[in-house]
Write an enzyme that holds these catalytic residues in place. Structure first.
Site, PDB file in Angstrom:
ATOM      1  N   HIS A 181     -54.145  70.696 -46.128  1.00  0.00           N
ATOM      2  CA  HIS A 181     -52.711  70.723 -45.842  1.00  0.00           C
ATOM      3  C   HIS A 181     -51.831  70.667 -47.084  1.00  0.00           C
ATOM      4  CE1 HIS A 181     -53.072  66.458 -46.600  1.00  0.00           C
ATOM      5  NE2 HIS A 181     -51.771  66.395 -46.696  1.00  0.00           N
TER       6      HIS A 181
HETATM    7  C1  UD1 Z   1     -46.890  64.677 -45.758  1.00  0.00           C
HETATM    8  C2  UD1 Z   1     -47.005  63.926 -47.086  1.00  0.00           C
HETATM    9  C3  UD1 Z   1     -48.428  64.018 -47.609  1.00  0.00           C
HETATM   10  C4  UD1 Z   1     -49.421  63.566 -46.570  1.00  0.00           C
HETATM   11  C5  UD1 Z   1     -49.200  64.380 -45.302  1.00  0.00           C
HETATM   12  C6  UD1 Z   1     -50.153  63.995 -44.199  1.00  0.00           C
HETATM   13  C7  UD1 Z   1     -44.992  63.965 -48.542  1.00  0.00           C
HETATM   14  C8  UD1 Z   1     -44.428  64.537 -49.780  1.00  0.00           C
HETATM   15  N1  UD1 Z   1     -46.145  64.532 -48.114  1.00  0.00           N
HETATM   16  O1  UD1 Z   1     -47.132  66.043 -46.033  1.00  0.00           O
HETATM   17  O2  UD1 Z   1     -48.565  63.200 -48.742  1.00  0.00           O
HETATM   18  O3  UD1 Z   1     -50.741  63.760 -47.043  1.00  0.00           O
HETATM   19  O4  UD1 Z   1     -47.848  64.160 -44.866  1.00  0.00           O
HETATM   20  O5  UD1 Z   1     -49.979  64.801 -43.088  1.00  0.00           O
HETATM   21  O6  UD1 Z   1     -44.422  63.048 -47.993  1.00  0.00           O
HETATM   22  N2  UD1 Z   1     -44.615  69.308 -39.237  1.00  0.00           N
HETATM   23  C9  UD1 Z   1     -44.690  69.402 -37.889  1.00  0.00           C
HETATM   24  N3  UD1 Z   1     -44.763  68.240 -37.164  1.00  0.00           N
HETATM   25  C10 UD1 Z   1     -44.748  67.015 -37.753  1.00  0.00           C
HETATM   26  C11 UD1 Z   1     -44.639  66.938 -39.150  1.00  0.00           C
HETATM   27  C12 UD1 Z   1     -44.593  68.089 -39.877  1.00  0.00           C
HETATM   28  O7  UD1 Z   1     -44.733  70.470 -37.316  1.00  0.00           O
HETATM   29  O8  UD1 Z   1     -44.815  66.003 -37.028  1.00  0.00           O
HETATM   30  C13 UD1 Z   1     -44.573  70.546 -40.023  1.00  0.00           C
HETATM   31  C14 UD1 Z   1     -43.179  70.948 -40.433  1.00  0.00           C
HETATM   32  O9  UD1 Z   1     -43.077  72.335 -40.338  1.00  0.00           O
HETATM   33  C15 UD1 Z   1     -43.082  70.534 -41.879  1.00  0.00           C
HETATM   34  C16 UD1 Z   1     -44.515  70.642 -42.341  1.00  0.00           C
HETATM   35  O10 UD1 Z   1     -45.323  70.358 -41.205  1.00  0.00           O
HETATM   36  O11 UD1 Z   1     -42.222  71.301 -42.643  1.00  0.00           O
HETATM   37  C17 UD1 Z   1     -44.846  69.675 -43.444  1.00  0.00           C
HETATM   38  O12 UD1 Z   1     -44.516  68.325 -43.069  1.00  0.00           O
HETATM   39  P1  UD1 Z   1     -44.006  67.269 -44.171  1.00  0.00           P
HETATM   40  O13 UD1 Z   1     -43.832  65.929 -43.582  1.00  0.00           O
HETATM   41  O14 UD1 Z   1     -42.871  67.871 -44.925  1.00  0.00           O
HETATM   42  O15 UD1 Z   1     -45.170  67.185 -45.212  1.00  0.00           O
HETATM   43  P2  UD1 Z   1     -46.723  67.175 -44.985  1.00  0.00           P
HETATM   44  O16 UD1 Z   1     -47.233  68.470 -45.489  1.00  0.00           O
HETATM   45  O17 UD1 Z   1     -47.116  66.750 -43.610  1.00  0.00           O
END
Ligand code: UD1
Length: 386
Positions: A220
């Site tokens: 991820h």
């Molecule tokens: C975040 C953390 C990372 C951790 C990871 C675990 C930061 C900088 N990164 O990354 O360290 O390893 O979580 O999962 O804080 N999304 C959904 N549903 C959700 C959450 C996210 O669909 O409940 C999608 C969204 O499109 C979003 C993307 O996933 O833009 C990324 O989510 P985000 O929380 O920005 O970062 P992660 O890649 O999950």
């Protein structure tokens, strides 16, 4: 200068934002409740992760109480997400006060809440302090360095972390080696882990496909999944490995979105791929514990596989958790497709790296934190802001 909101009688505000935070905070909340007198806590969820699969399910699995407050910030750019958490978190401490704000790990919510607390004169407690990948292109590295600079009490999970902190000018008396709280959760959950066949069945997949063994994959990190060339090459390496060993792939929403955006959906159809949605904690434990190997870019899974004695191939150029390599079952493979395939095959042929359990990864890290923090707060009450 704003008014300080430090109140000795107010709760410790514990912050969670994203998936890897929950397994760290769950045992800490339990250990605070077990103190006599119990330490009052207020659990704040920033809403960084919001999908039921990324949030509600894990709360149940980890026996985390429902959050007292949910800031519902959701996804956005790093700047906007961090700013939104800060904007929404400040009124919570205005309303409740706090004797400390406890943050864990390295996600955007960790830094955002630490910064708000520090500016309002509330002691900041950082759990999993001092880990460094020395790679500033990683958003988490920036969060780690800055949170540690803001923290008054820094709890470390491996001994190398203290050297990193001392090098950055952090006073030795602020640092306390307590061990790994994530392994507290692992030990608490292992007896309830869901058998892999049941997790496959829940996704409508044939359990027979893994009867002769399987590997587990999670990917991820933006550096691995946000560019079509990198993601395409990694999926191709996995396809080649899956010709030898079926791979159970738990797909993160970020990775799924990239696969769709890049028109790569067909690459997920490869023979030997078993695609699952993000898994619950007990499902993931069951999958990892019974796997022949794990391929991942996760931080936490490098530690969990070491605790489980399962070989882990980390698809990154660096790790902030060197003990998993020095003592555990982790091998840093990088993201070169040939190297990934070659190391996976060697691991399968040779049985993989055997490791040992690092010091204080014994299921009692949260207990050490609770005892130490209670004493620290009592001392701080006598002379705040020292
Ligand atoms: C975040 C953390 C990372 C951790 C990871 C675990 C930061 C900088 N990164 O990354 O360290 O390893 O979580 O999962 O804080 N999304 C959904 N549903 C959700 C959450 C996210 O669909 O409940 C999608 C969204 O499109 C979003 C993307 O996933 O833009 C990324 O989510 P985000 O929380 O920005 O970062 P992660 O890649 O999950």
């Amino acid at each position: 200068m704003s008014e300080t909101l430090y109140h000795p009688g107010a709760p410790v505000i514990c912050v969670v934002g994203a998936r890897p935070n929950y397994m760290k905070v769950a045992p800490i909340i339990r250990a605070f409740a077990a103190l006599r007198p119990a330490m009052p806590t207020l659990l704040v969820h920033t809403g960084q992760h919001y999908d039921p699969l990324m949030k509600d399910r894990l709360f149940v699995d980890l026996e985390l109480p429902d959050p007292d407050v949910n800031l519902a910030v959701g996804s956005a750019s790093h700047a906007v997400q961090t700013a939104e958490v800060m904007r929404c978190f400040e009124p919570v401490i205005d309303q409740h006060g706090a004797c400390a704000v406890l943050v864990v790990g390295d996600v955007n919510s960790t830094l955002a809440c630490a910064l708000v607390a520090a500016k309002r004169g509330i002691p900041v407690v950082h759990v999993e302090a001092g880990l460094r990948s020395f790679d500033r292109r990683m958003p988490e590295e920036i969060n780690r360095v800055l949170t540690d600079q803001l923290a008054d009490v820094l709890y470390t999970s491996e001994r190398a972390a203290a050297a990193n902190l001392l090098r950055e000018g952090i006073a030795a008396e602020r640092i306390e080696f307590v061990g790994n709280v994530m392994i507290d959760s692992l030990r608490a959950g292992l007896g309830k882990a869901v058998p892999p066949a049941a997790s496959l069945a829940a996704a409508g997949l044939e359990a027979g496909a893994i009867a002769d063994g399987y590997g587990v994959v999670t990917l991820h990190r933006p550096s691995n999944v946000d560019q079509p060339e990198t993601l395409g090459a990694l999926l191709d390496a996995l396809r080649r490995i899956a010709a030898r060993l079926p791979l159970v792939i738990a797909l993160h929403p970020r990775t799924r979105a990239s696969v769709e955006r890049f028109g790569m959906a067909r690459a997920l159809d490869a023979p030997g791929f078993l695609i699952l949605p993000p898994q619950g904690y007990l499902e993931m434990l069951g999958l990892m514990a019974n796997a022949r190997m794990v391929l991942t870019d996760s931080g936490g899974m490098q530690e969990e596989t070491t605790a489980l004695g399962v070989p882990c191939l980390t698809l990154r150029e660096n790790t902030e958790r060197p003990i998993t390599i020095e003592q555990g079952t982790n091998t840093l493979v990088g993201i070169d497709a040939e190297a990934v395939v070659k190391t996976a095959i060697t691991t399968l042929d040779g049985g993989g790296k055997a490791g040992r359990i690092p010091e204080y990864w014994d299921g009692r890290a949260a207990e050490r934190i609770a005892t130490h923090l209670m004493a620290w707060l009592n001392k701080y009450k006598e002379s705040p802001l020292t």
